[in-house]
Design an enzyme around this catalytic site. Structure first.
Site, PDB file in Angstrom:
ATOM      1  N   SER A 129       0.928  -1.324   0.307  1.00  0.00           N
ATOM      2  CA  SER A 129      -0.314  -0.323   0.328  1.00  0.00           C
ATOM      3  C   SER A 129       0.610   0.955  -0.072  1.00  0.00           C
ATOM      4  O   SER A 129       0.471   2.046   0.258  1.00  0.00           O
ATOM      5  CB  SER A 129      -0.692  -0.116   1.089  1.00  0.00           C
ATOM      6  N   CYS A 154      -1.789   9.184   6.839  1.00  0.00           N
ATOM      7  CA  CYS A 154      -2.009   9.037   6.215  1.00  0.00           C
ATOM      8  C   CYS A 154      -2.688   7.213   5.857  1.00  0.00           C
ATOM      9  O   CYS A 154      -3.627   7.857   4.785  1.00  0.00           O
ATOM     10  CB  CYS A 154      -0.406   9.064   4.669  1.00  0.00           C
TER      11      CYS A 154
END
Ligand SMILES: [Zn+2]
Length: 252
Positions: free
Chosen positions: A69, A189
């Site tokens: 990711s 994030c």
């Protein structure tokens, strides 16, 4: 041009022709030592531009491993690096880009206890880490060591960037700017998302300010903060004064 090899004259030709950098500035970059905290979304472009620019010695500090990711924005790492330490992956990528650069990979989390030891001896410190605890530790060490701190931070569609030289009488430190902010759970994030290119823009600008702190040109960013709004596609710069009551940097 004395002191630069033919290879260096060729590699850095586009710097050397610049009046603001020149052969002298390039030699300053080659002799410089920079620490980068975080080899992630900000650290990737920052490290790439610092290595490409010929910054002689770069310390990459990151205790994390590359996750699938991450690759949506952390452009220093490739698919084959998933599961590898970010500092090690970064070192390999930077050596491929510019073998002349001496990269030290530190696979450790920077803490208030080890910050000064890890950061001592550097000419500039670029912080692109993902936690306020780490940022506070970096800022405290940078202030003590009297080393310019080039600090960038990201939101989903926004970025902030400044250079802090808080040991100087008229310059704010990082603490003057953020005060006593704490980590907010669920605000990283990883939790809120981020458009990858926003990290690219801010990380590249962070590299620019590191280079400016090593070879001064134009207007320094200390005492100012750049705020980038990707939704409005707008950038503004606000003035940042030293807090006369700052517990970290104000004269006693
Ligand atoms: Zn301060």
């Amino acid at each position: 041009m004395t002191g630069l090899t033919d290879q260096q004259l060729a590699r850095y030709a586009r710097h050397i022709v610049l009046r603001e950098i020149g052969g002298g500035g390039q030699k300053q970059l080659l002799a410089a030592r920079v620490a980068v905290i975080g080899a992630g979304g900000l650290g990737s472009p920052c490290l790439q531009y610092l290595a490409a620019a010929g910054v002689g010695r770069i310390t990459v500090i990151d205790d994390d491993e590359v996750d699938l990711s991450n690759l949506q924005r952390q452009t220093l790492h490739g698919t084959a690096d998933v599961g590898v330490s970010k500092s090690g992956s970064a070192k390999a990528a930077l050596k491929a880009l510019n073998p002349e650069v001496r990269v030290t990979a530190v696979r450790e989390r920077l803490t208030p206890e080890n910050a000064a030891d890890l950061l001592e001896g550097h000419d500039a410190i670029a912080d692109g880490s993902d936690s306020f605890t780490t940022r506070a530790a970096v800022a405290a060490a940078a202030l003590t060591l009297e080393t310019p701190l080039i600090s960038a931070a990201l939101g989903p569609f926004e970025g902030q960037l400044s250079t802090f030289r808080g040991w100087e009488a008229d310059q704010p430190c990082w603490h003057c700017y953020v005060g006593d902010m704490q980590d907010r759970p669920g605000r990283s994030c990883a939790d809120v998302g981020i458009l990858g290119a926003v990290a690219g823009i801010m990380g590249a600008m962070q590299a620019l300010e590191v280079i400016r702190s090593l070879v001064p040109f134009g207007e320094p960013l200390s005492g100012r903060v750049i705020i980038y709004d990707a939704l409005a596609q707008r950038m503004r710069t606000i003035a940042l004064a030293k807090d006369p009551k700052c517990p970290r940097c104000a004269a006693a």
